[in-house]
Enzyme design. Structure first.
Site, short mmCIF file in Angstrom:
data_model
loop_
_atom_site.label_atom_id
_atom_site.label_comp_id
_atom_site.label_asym_id
_atom_site.label_seq_id
_atom_site.Cartn_x
_atom_site.Cartn_y
_atom_site.Cartn_z
N LYS A 1 0.86 -1.19 0.00
CA LYS A 1 0.00 0.00 0.00
C LYS A 1 0.90 1.24 0.00
CE LYS A 1 -3.95 1.92 2.65
NZ LYS A 1 -4.85 1.68 3.81
N SER B 1 -9.85 1.73 2.81
CA SER B 1 -8.99 2.55 1.98
C SER B 1 -7.95 1.79 1.18
CB SER B 1 -8.27 3.57 2.87
OG SER B 1 -7.42 2.90 3.78
N SER C 1 -10.06 -0.82 6.87
CA SER C 1 -9.49 -0.62 5.53
C SER C 1 -8.80 -1.81 4.91
CB SER C 1 -8.51 0.54 5.55
OG SER C 1 -9.22 1.74 5.43
N1 GLN Z 1 -13.25 3.92 6.35
C1 GLN Z 1 -12.65 4.30 7.60
C2 GLN Z 1 -12.24 5.74 7.52
O1 GLN Z 1 -12.57 6.37 6.58
C3 GLN Z 1 -11.50 3.43 7.92
C4 GLN Z 1 -10.29 3.75 7.14
C5 GLN Z 1 -9.13 2.88 7.48
O2 GLN Z 1 -9.28 1.82 8.08
N2 GLN Z 1 -7.95 3.38 7.14
O3 GLN Z 1 -11.62 6.27 8.37
#
Ligand code: GLN
Length: 487
Positions: A80, A155, A179
């Protein structure tokens, strides 16, 4: 596509050891596949072919000399793009870091390189890992291999899509509120978030430091277990990493789960869960019953507060973590600044995207004097209660089950206008981060439109072995893994 790309890491390893294919050829096959499908998927921010090929060569030399190979040597992997790989950009999919080149390796990167895992590229994400669809990337929209009109989840959307599209065999993501698990579920692969502190965060661009955790994506449970073995362990460079021995998860997969107690999370099974997802959950429950597990319903009364609590704590920590991006030390700087303050302000106004700005504002507000007690402190108190809910549940059961998400992948643009609707996609995943416990999303079927459904399994802290064991048994009893989207 070279059919070997569809195989598991252990099958690819066998092919390497039997000299059916060389490591250089295997990595080249991954790059050929990327050439073939990347214009549709757009999973990568950049490719890192030099390092991949150098590593693959080392693997081939070892094989030629008959030396022992680390378990994932030669297996193509995507990182990532919020984890440092020396000499290559680490952008967090943000304009503010567009030209930032990593001056050092993240600890996970270092471990991958030491284990001779070829790193093929840096995968797209929501800017600074804030989002659930990868639509918040400043650079591109990664598409779901199962339906190019749908999001891959977020994400870590690039990491998930690259594995689902067979561009790579493995990838790493980071999970602050879901995410890894959410894109795993949307793309029909395994996504696993370890216990907080199991994997070092050194060299991961911080979003919310008390919640962030790096973890594996793979197409089968065994591969995910092997990858976690490789990246786990205490790290003097991360004071929150845990000094607890790393188990050989991949050797503990096939233990009989007869008599294992599994709780089904009541609050995540009813209202709001789509009919197809409910059916898949019923199948999961039936599978575990057949395997001899004892199923009971478990209520987590404070779970309903988890999204509210998360969006105070995560934004508060993010506002503090992102203060370092000021145009002085890293990346982007505005072209026309009249004073220092003007430079800070314009740099941040020009280079952060709307979601990142929204979170910085929310977090700064929650931490500001006069509001701290009302918001941040309250959220911390509720976080302790959410954790206590899990502690109580795990006195009764070994593991907990729920859907990873109440719905399957949605269409581009369908939630971008309504941040709260987007935030709700994480209803099932967020509480594990608040409690610091490990969780996994395992493929659990398909909805009527052919989109993958994910089963989430949660375990007490440091019970990764049990989590993988139960996931493996589920995988083996069903036929949902190793299904491929036609591209
Ligand atoms: N969707 C969640 C957020 O927007 C989690 C994101 C993540 O786990 N990095 O914060």
């Amino acid at each position: 596509m070279n059919e070997i790309l569809k195989k598991s890491a252990s099958e690819q390893r066998k092919a390497l050891l039997n000299k059916e294919i060389s490591a250089v050829e295997l990595s080249q096959a991954a790059f050929d596949r990327i050439d073939e499908v990347e214009s549709k998927i757009e999973a990568f921010n950049c490719l890192t072919k030099d390092t991949a090929m150098q590593t693959a060569k080392k693997v081939d030399e070892k094989i030629a000399k008959g030396e022992e190979l680390p378990i994932l040597a030669g297996i193509p992997l995507a990182l990532k793009d919020n984890m440092n790989l020396i000499g290559y950009p680490t952008t967090a999919s943000s304009k503010i870091l567009q030209n930032f080149v990593s001056p050092y390796n993240a600890t996970v990167t270092e471990k991958l390189l030491n284990n001779l895992v070829p790193i093929v590229g840096k995968a797209n994400l929501d800017e600074f890992a804030m989002g659930s669809s990868t639509e918040n990337s400043a650079f591109k929209k990664t598409r779901n291999p199962w339906d190019l009109n749908k999001v891959p989840g977020g994400s870590s959307g690039g990491s998930a899509a690259s594995v689902a599209a067979c561009e790579v065999t493995l990838s790493l993501g980071s999970d602050t509120g879901g995410s890894i698990r959410l894109p795993g579920s949307f793309c029909g692969i395994i996504g696993m978030k370890p216990t907080y502190g199991r994997v070092s965060r050194y060299g991961l661009i911080a979003f919310a430091s008390s919640l962030d955790q790096i973890g594996p994506f793979a197409r089968c449970v065994e591969d995910a277990a092997m990858l976690l073995e490789v990246i786990s362990g205490v790290d003097p460079k991360d004071s929150t990493s845990l000094d607890v021995p790393v188990e050989q998860y991949s050797k503990l997969l096939n233990i009989d789960i007869k008599g294992m107690k599994i709780g089904v999370i009541k609050e995540l099974m009813g209202e709001g869960v789509s009919v197809d997802v409910q059916k898949a959950m019923q199948n999961a429950i039936d599978t575990y019953k057949t395997l001899g597990a004892e199923i009971q319903e478990i209520s987590l009364p404070y779970l309903k507060h988890s999204i509210g609590v998360y969006y105070i704590i995560a934004t508060a920590e993010a506002s503090s973590n992102l203060a370092r991006f000021d145009g002085v030390k890293y990346g982007y700087r505005t072209k026309d600044a009249r004073s220092l303050i003007d430079m800070y302000t314009k740099t941040r106004a020009e280079a952060f995207g709307p979601e990142v700005k929204r979170r910085i504002m929310l977090g700064t507000y929650a931490l500001s004097s006069g509001y701290y007690d009302a918001y941040y402190k309250k959220a911390q108190q509720l976080r302790a209660l959410i954790k206590a809910d899990f502690d109580k549940a795990f006195e009764k059961v070994d593991l907990l089950l729920s859907p990873t998400c109440p719905n399957t992948a949605f269409e581009f643009g369908s939630k971008t206008e309504d941040p709260l609707a987007m935030y709700l996609t994480d209803i099932a995943t967020i509480s594990a981060n608040l409690a610091g416990i490990p969780g996994i999303s395992v493929p659990a079927g398909f909805d009527t439109s052919g989109m993958p459904i994910g089963l989430q399994i949660l375990a007490p802290q440091l019970q990764e072995a049990k989590l993988f064991n139960a996931s493996y048994k589920f995988e083996q009893a069903n036929d949902f893994c190793y299904k491929f989207a036609s591209l």
